[in-house]
Enzyme design. Structure first.
Site, PDB file in Angstrom:
ATOM      1  N   TYR A  25       0.880  -1.287   0.155  1.00 42.50           N
ATOM      2  CA  TYR A  25       0.141   0.132  -0.174  1.00 42.50           C
ATOM      3  C   TYR A  25       0.844   1.287   0.161  1.00 42.50           C
ATOM      4  CZ  TYR A  25      -3.601   3.166   1.685  1.00 42.50           C
ATOM      5  OH  TYR A  25      -4.166   4.343   1.933  1.00 42.50           O
ATOM      6  N   THR A  76       1.645   3.449   1.806  1.00 45.89           N
ATOM      7  CA  THR A  76       2.426   4.100   2.986  1.00 45.89           C
ATOM      8  C   THR A  76       3.549   3.382   3.351  1.00 45.89           C
ATOM      9  OG1 THR A  76       0.898   2.914   4.470  1.00 45.89           O
ATOM     10  CG2 THR A  76       0.412   5.388   4.117  1.00 45.89           C
ATOM     11  N   LYS A  77       3.457   1.842   2.689  1.00 50.90           N
ATOM     12  CA  LYS A  77       4.307   0.761   3.401  1.00 50.90           C
ATOM     13  C   LYS A  77       5.913   0.980   2.759  1.00 50.90           C
ATOM     14  CE  LYS A  77       1.172  -1.339   5.283  1.00 50.90           C
ATOM     15  NZ  LYS A  77      -0.015  -0.542   5.311  1.00 50.90           N
ATOM     16  N   ASN A  78       6.664   0.316   3.388  1.00 52.96           N
ATOM     17  CA  ASN A  78       8.203   0.519   3.213  1.00 52.96           C
ATOM     18  C   ASN A  78       8.609   0.113   1.667  1.00 52.96           C
ATOM     19  OD1 ASN A  78       8.030   0.533   5.949  1.00 52.96           O
ATOM     20  ND2 ASN A  78       9.884  -0.419   6.400  1.00 52.96           N
TER      21      ASN A  78
END
Ligand SMILES: Cc1ncc(COP(=O)(O)O)c(C=O)c1O
Length: 393
Positions: free
Chosen positions: A187, A189-191
């Site tokens: 997603y 926002t993920k790393n």
């Protein structure tokens, strides 16, 4: 009292890290003629499996899809119970309901925020079929203890690694030779981000094969190459499946992000380290606890805890104070058992999981992402210091 001049631009709590490399690869993908699942998705699956050390990787359009498919592939369904944590995003528990099973929560370790294996052990019944441990914030769950319980009772383990690409438990990457299934989120926002996206990894060939069928409507053959020369127009539907596949535009982002992951993680670790050093000197807040088993934290989230004994304002007011200073924050998470859907259908209520509830009351996620400048980091630090000086007891 410290004084911090309020910055002009709002500092979001999270931003994806997209360079020209990702942009160019997406353009190449668009020009290639493969917009849906194609060679880039296959390559991303292969590279991802190699990276984490699993035999199979199946790319999907979200981690939610991967968690859902993991339970279906392990034949979890009506009449079964699945144990998970209340300190997670609703998706982890929703998928239990999606397969017709009952979500059973086990409270968290009050130091790490991860599910407490002793609490899991208390919740096992003859109907229990699986455990979904969530590697909260990028901190690994106590996997040895969890797999011991799973082995003892013959339970399937579906690890929710939405936050935990790069995390290592006792030196081994999450997803390295998994006994059950491990699901990742890509997603925004993920790393590692593909905008939306997810991956299921497993060493179990049956689970991988069933997952591949289920994510393309239940089609018997790989539909992605139906229109290529070697492909065939013939297909059967083995069972009514889902439309959960990843597509090549996402995978082109994923391939570059995977190449850049090490560099992005180094920056996350630097920022977390600076936060830790600055905030561990303040009695009014608690820095994240990293237990011995988590030999590498992915620092997906930096979850600071308020110490109510030392601060005259609560977590909500702290968030407002930070907002006034143009610092964005978030809260991970509102415990799932307190959500209407769960209290209505399963009768969960406040007081059921005291550790998760106390955790929720005091947490705030501070900005942490690779494109933050040193000035951004210093600004967050001095903002927190300023608030603590103003409102400390
Ligand atoms: C712990 C956890 N599990 C699962 C998910 C679902 O991920 P996705 O948005 O890729 O479906 C999230 C999303 O934020 C999450 O935080």
């Amino acid at each position: 009292m410290l004084t911090t001049e309020i910055r002009e631009a709002f500092l979001p709590y999270c931003l994806p890290d997209i360079t020209d490399e990702e942009v160019n690869e997406v353009v190449q993908s668009l020009k290639s003629g493969w917009l849906a699942k194609g060679p880039r998705t296959i390559e991303f699956e292969k590279k991802f499996a190699e990276y984490v050390g699993a035999e199979h990787a199946v790319a999907m359009n979200s981690c939610t899809a991967a968690l859902h498919i993991a339970l279906l592939s392990a034949n979890i369904g009506p009449g079964d119970e699945v144990i998970t944590t209340p300190m997670t995003f609703a998706a982890s528990a929703n998928t239990i309901i999606h397969v017709g099973a009952v979500p059973v929560f086990a409270d968290i370790d009050p130091e790490t925020g991860c599910i407490d294996p002793d609490e899991i052990a208390k919740k096992v019944t003859p109907r229990t079929k699986a455990i979904i441990p969530v590697h909260y914030s990028g901190h690994s769950c106590d996997l040895d203890a969890i797999y011991e319980i799973a082995d003892k009772h013959g339970l399937f383990v579906s690890e929710d690694a939405a936050h935990a690409i790069y995390t290592r438990y006792k030196g081994r990457m999450i997803g390295d030779n998994p006994k059950g299934a491990v699901s990742y989120s890509f997603y925004a926002t993920k790393n590692l981000s593909t905008g939306e996206g997810g991956m299921l990894v497993t060493n179990n060939e049956e689970i991988a094969n069933r997952a591949r069928v289920l994510i393309t409507h239940g089609m018997s053959r790989n539909a992605w190459n139906r229109y290529a020369k070697g492909g065939s127009w013939k297909y059967d539907i083995e069972e009514p499946g889902y439309k959960y596949n990843m597509f090549d535009i996402q995978a082109s982002l994923g391939l570059i992000q995977l190449d850049r992951l090490e560099e992005m993680q180094q920056r996350r670790a630097q920022i977390a380290d600076r936060y830790n050093r600055a905030f561990s000197e303040l009695a009014a807040v608690k820095v994240p606890t990293v237990s011995e088993g988590t030999t590498t934290h992915s620092w997906h989230l930096y979850v600071l805890r308020v110490n109510p004994a030392e601060l005259r304002i609560d977590r909500d007011q702290l968030i407002e104070e930070l907002k006034e200073r143009n610092v964005g924050t978030s809260v991970h998470f509102i415990p799932v058992h307190l959500m209407t859907a769960y209290s209505k259908k399963f009768g969960y209520k406040k007081g059921d999981f005291p550790n998760a509830e106390a955790w929720f009351e005091n947490i705030v996620s501070l900005p942490l992402y690779p494109s933050m400048t040193d000035d951004d980091v210093d600004y967050v630090i001095s903002s927190v210091q300023d608030i603590v000086h103003k409102f400390g007891k």
